[in-house]
Design a protein around this motif. Sequence first.
Motif, PDB file in Angstrom:
ATOM      1  N   GLN A  98     -47.142  14.718  22.875  1.00 38.16           N
ATOM      2  CA  GLN A  98     -45.818  14.247  22.444  1.00 38.16           C
ATOM      3  C   GLN A  98     -45.602  12.807  22.883  1.00 38.16           C
ATOM      4  OE1 GLN A  98     -43.221  17.123  24.328  1.00 38.16           O
ATOM      5  NE2 GLN A  98     -42.434  17.740  22.323  1.00 38.16           N
ATOM      6  N   ARG A 137     -45.012  10.442  19.848  1.00 40.19           N
ATOM      7  CA  ARG A 137     -43.598  10.105  19.650  1.00 40.19           C
ATOM      8  C   ARG A 137     -43.213   8.761  20.274  1.00 40.19           C
ATOM      9  NH1 ARG A 137     -40.726  13.382  17.246  1.00 40.19           N
ATOM     10  NH2 ARG A 137     -38.790  12.353  17.809  1.00 40.19           N
ATOM     11  N   ILE A 138     -43.800   8.484  21.441  1.00 38.52           N
ATOM     12  CA  ILE A 138     -43.349   7.313  22.199  1.00 38.52           C
ATOM     13  C   ILE A 138     -44.326   6.135  22.069  1.00 38.52           C
ATOM     14  CG2 ILE A 138     -42.536   6.495  24.453  1.00 38.52           C
ATOM     15  CD1 ILE A 138     -40.991   8.987  23.455  1.00 38.52           C
ATOM     16  N   PRO A 198     -45.998   4.869  17.867  1.00 35.30           N
ATOM     17  CA  PRO A 198     -45.133   4.061  16.990  1.00 35.30           C
ATOM     18  C   PRO A 198     -44.981   2.617  17.482  1.00 35.30           C
ATOM     19  CG  PRO A 198     -44.103   6.185  17.487  1.00 35.30           C
ATOM     20  CD  PRO A 198     -45.312   6.089  18.360  1.00 35.30           C
TER      21      PRO A 198
END
Lengths: 216, 244
Positions: free
Chosen positions: A130, A134-135, A138
């Motif tokens: 994750q 997610r962090i 991107p």
Amino acid sequence: MNLSVLLSELGRGMLVSIEIFVLTLMISLPLGLVIAFGRMAKHRVIRTIFKIYISIMRGTPLMLQLMVVYFGPYYLFGLSLPRGYRFWAVIVGFGLNYAAYFAEIYRGGIESMPMGQYEAAKLLGYGKAQTFFRIILPQVIKRIIPAITNEVITLVKDTSLAFVISVTEMFTVAKALASAQANMIPYVSAGVFYYLFNFVVATTMEKIEKKLSYYR
Amino acid sequence: MILLEMKNIQKQFDDLQVIKDISLNVKEGEVVAIIGPSGSGKSTLLRCATLLENIDSGEISYLGERVDYEDHENLKKIHRYFGLVFQNFNLFPHFSVLKNVADPLIHVQKMNKVKAHDIAKQVLDKMGLKEKELAYPFQLSGGQQQRVSISRALALNPKILFFDEPTSALDPELTGEVLRVIKDLAKENMTMVIVTHEMLFAKEVADRIIFMDQGVIVEEGTPQEVFEETKQVRTKAFIRQVGQ
């Protein structure tokens, strides 16, 4: 031969060039990420293997790599592959080569991320995957877009190297037409096609860059 | 009730013993301020308590459960007991303010989106950031960013909240708003451990002051005891030096 016939011949070659371009990106962009992870692995042996891979891919001519992929199965193992293998040899060769370049771009981007982002994610309870997807990723993509753009533009022009194993992409067509007609027009037309192709690519990349500029 | 128990903690970086046998308990509702010169090991102690660094020896327990670095499930559970506010915020720049606060609720606590946004909005409103929900971190002042980061930690409803020099990265005129928010939390009996250089603030907000130097706790007690009835020479020297 009139101009419209010439253009339609070149156009057919261009479609093959576009195919090579798209398939190469579809393979090398994800594969590059995997190679980047291998290159950053904690295990020294794994890290070294990927380092050597990248070094060879970047240190030898793409043209030579294409020939190895195409002729290798026959000379090394005596395999005779079907006619259609030509095209796939180009895709495999390009995919493996560009993945190495993308891997180094990803690595640079990932290593430029501040530790604090990982620490904040850990404190908030995000798992490793994750945190990355997610962090970290991107933000990495935003940072590496200019470098990726460079490679993608080079790829458009590199598709012409497929001529060494006689895949009839645009350059191969232009070369054949030019020698048949004994003039420059096919080359000039092919040049215009490549330029337009890259113009579209550059504009698209610029749009993506702009889209990602909503944050700093 | 004891929320955090640290027993005989030691931590070494290469040849440097940064934490030398520190023991520390934090009770529910207590506000503990850790002060001391730079290099005293106070930030490292906080990083050990929040499991960003593994300790070399000693033990850490939250609510009576001992931390086991090898046990993934244990770590996951213990991580939910505490939050940390960083010196330089560490907000996620690609997320809006609202998403910074709501995203962990949705993707870590698996809460549904509507409920997560409700909670996030509530916390942000309380922190005076109602108008900033849709802004991105780069559009905010340092003080606002730090309040978002406090909101993000609070939304997960931790039992204990750690602050690592929460105002050190801020311009002087912006420290007030952050300190005020922390004071409000103290009034609500939030359990907090704050590493800080703001002596006046520490004196005002803390139930207990811990003065650290060279990897040990030199002195601890109520603000009155540490600041007014100082016993140790080193503490005296430090307090004099920072102009208290």
